[in-house]
Design an enzyme around this catalytic site. Structure first.
Site, mmCIF file in Angstrom:
data_model
loop_
_atom_site.group_PDB
_atom_site.id
_atom_site.type_symbol
_atom_site.label_atom_id
_atom_site.label_comp_id
_atom_site.label_asym_id
_atom_site.label_seq_id
_atom_site.Cartn_x
_atom_site.Cartn_y
_atom_site.Cartn_z
ATOM 1 N N GLY A 74 -30.370 -8.649 26.942
ATOM 2 C CA GLY A 74 -30.450 -7.231 26.581
ATOM 3 C C GLY A 74 -29.074 -6.637 26.329
ATOM 4 N N ASN A 75 -28.069 -7.134 27.050
ATOM 5 C CA ASN A 75 -26.703 -6.639 26.894
ATOM 6 C C ASN A 75 -26.107 -6.999 25.547
ATOM 7 O OD1 ASN A 75 -27.446 -6.626 29.566
ATOM 8 N ND2 ASN A 75 -25.343 -6.743 30.307
ATOM 9 N N LYS B 297 -35.097 -6.181 42.662
ATOM 10 C CA LYS B 297 -34.494 -6.057 41.331
ATOM 11 C C LYS B 297 -34.109 -4.591 41.082
ATOM 12 C CE LYS B 297 -33.758 -6.937 36.906
ATOM 13 N NZ LYS B 297 -32.618 -7.729 36.458
ATOM 14 N N LYS C 299 -36.373 -12.172 32.439
ATOM 15 C CA LYS C 299 -36.724 -12.422 31.028
ATOM 16 C C LYS C 299 -36.585 -13.899 30.633
ATOM 17 C CE LYS C 299 -32.892 -12.814 28.060
ATOM 18 N NZ LYS C 299 -32.011 -13.311 29.098
ATOM 19 N N LYS D 251 -31.599 -18.562 34.953
ATOM 20 C CA LYS D 251 -31.437 -19.219 33.648
ATOM 21 C C LYS D 251 -31.537 -20.738 33.808
ATOM 22 C CE LYS D 251 -28.445 -15.512 32.042
ATOM 23 N NZ LYS D 251 -29.536 -14.619 31.608
#
Lengths: 318, 318
Positions: free
Chosen positions: A14-15, A132, A219, A281
């Site tokens: 998103g960044n 979160k 995500k 990740k």
């Protein structure tokens, strides 16, 4: 090196689109996306079948602040609805830019955004341990008020400063992409699909019905489920670091060029990867290979083009 | 009466979901949707192939206010992006409720939301005459400031009161649904598709590229283009009035049970239908029949169930 015919899922941070909450006008986001999509367009150009997922941290952060600022006159929507809104927002920008870039290469390919729900287990332990952080930062008084009035879980996320508190929500493990079958079909028909944005909209099953919940799914873990759903051969995670590191942040820090999933699991256990950051990740990549994927790549936006050619990034293999 | 196998497009008014800007919490919207979807579920139950579009007036109004209230710290997004956000928001709520209702009838049918762009002509005269009010109401000073600073077109929309001014944007005529082909394919495969929400996201073509524009397309006119794209037999517009009226609001007001498109065109010319309200609905129905549709129905939420059985609403036929 990636070749024609391979099915590839690209997960975009998103960044990469919006640097932070409160930053990034529409024009800036469009410029960032234009840059972020070069490697995606390259993949399509060489004949890969591509699907895309993306983060939404800064965008949903903005939306939650906007909701809070005007809560006195506009009823705020819950987090799952806000997630759906950011899927529309980011997907629309991405699809316009990707389709236009393809068009200038004389490629007439449809790019579509699918609002995506992701099934999670209502008994997931994450629901008992919300961790979160999401939305605005609060001072002590506001934080305590929201904890009482709205039932927010609040956590101190900064060591100092006027506003070190934030709302935290559960981050349950994704089980399956509700729209997975449709996304796969579209991909097989040659459509580029943007889906599961922001980790997807979390839903639980209750008496056979799907109910939205206030939570945020990682995500990349959701992206991995999407990669499974579409039968991807390759899973590419684009983040802000060129290669995964051993001993991250320490003097003996070292790049990882390639690792097997056994090595990756050992490194995970040894604590080389930051929770909530590189850890999910690497976990996603391990899961992807275990589910039958050929290879996973973690790399940065700047190196993505080289990584496609096998010349950069960290490669995770069986 | 509607029978199995017919392709039906249902256009649901935004007010059926959320009564007005600033009103309607998430829970209230979900209750309204649950009610609004009964007739849609009934259509699916009797074996029709259904696609859905919907308005977004109150929802985008909320979002524009939220953006304005916090513009000092969060960069506001343009109207096309806000439109995409409301497509995600409303589509997600609709799909959850419809899918769950189908599930309780033991019907396992996928319901998917497609972010939808609608092509408009960049030379559409509407761009020279913005007239669709959108977003917050302003007092004179604020209105003049925004006119100067942001280049807004401002119009006085209320005769009296402190805040009679509003921003107006162009409302160009929809040419085609960019995602039409995909929506048709999904429908043919048995998927219920929610698309073109809020009249779709307006895009113009420039040198072969699609560029988003700040405008609002009438949701029924866009819905008609969607009905054409999917090859619908029947087009149902659900609004807040049971039947279309002749001499609306006058002493000699009279319900229309059925009208041919020739009659409808005559009534249009005679000025029986309110511009921006019933006029585009009747126009959409005429267009639909001219494009080969079998019948169009305009009715209210309360009468939609009866209208499906041919016992209520206004029927428009060739």
């Amino acid at each position: 090196m990636l070749v024609a015919g391979k099915k590839v899922l690209v997960a975009l941070g998103g960044n990469a689109i919006k640097p932070a909450i409160g930053k990034g006008s529409y024009e800036e986001q469009m410029m960032n996306i234009a840059k972020a999509c070069d490697s995606i367009v390259r993949l399509i150009e060489i004949g890969c079948k591509v699907a895309i997922t993306h983060g939404n941290g800064p965008q949903i952060g903005d939306l939650l602040i906007q909701q809070e600022e005007s809560a006195w006159k506009i009823p705020p929507q819950p987090i799952d609805v806000c997630g759906a809104m950011t899927q529309g927002q980011i997907g629309y920008m991405l699809q316009n830019i990707i389709q236009n870039k393809l068009k200038s290469l004389n490629l007439n390919i449809s790019v579509v955004t699918i609002i995506t729900r992701v099934l999670v287990d209502k008994n997931d332990p994450a629901f008992k341990n919300p961790c979160k952080p999401i939305g605005p930062f609060y001072d002590y008084e506001t934080a305590m008020r929201y904890e009482k009035e709205k039932g927010y879980y609040i956590r101190k996320v900064l060591p100092t400063g006027d506003k070190p508190y934030r709302r935290v929500v559960p981050s349950p493990d994704p089980i399956a992409i509700v729209e997975g079958e449709i996304i796969k079909r579209l991909m097989d028909e040659g459509v580029i699909t943007i889906a599961s944005g922001g980790g997807g909209i979390p839903v639980v099953e209750e008496n056979g019905k799907l109910i939205g919940v206030e939570a945020v799914i990682d995500k990349d873990l959701a992206g991995e489920r999407m990669a499974e759903a579409i039968g991807a051969n390759v899973f590419i995670i684009i983040t802000d670091i060129d290669k995964v590191k051993l001993n991250f942040g320490k003097q003996n820090e070292k790049d990882i060029d390639v690792m097997t999933i056994e090595e990756a699991e050992q490194y995970l256990q040894e604590g080389h990867f930051l929770p909530g950051s590189m850890e999910p990740k690497v976990k996603s990549c391990i899961r992807f290979i275990r589910a039958g994927g050929e290879k996973a790549i973690i790399t940065s936006l700047d190196k993505a083009m080289l990584a496609i050619e096998g010349k950069a990034g960290t490669l995770i293999v069986p």
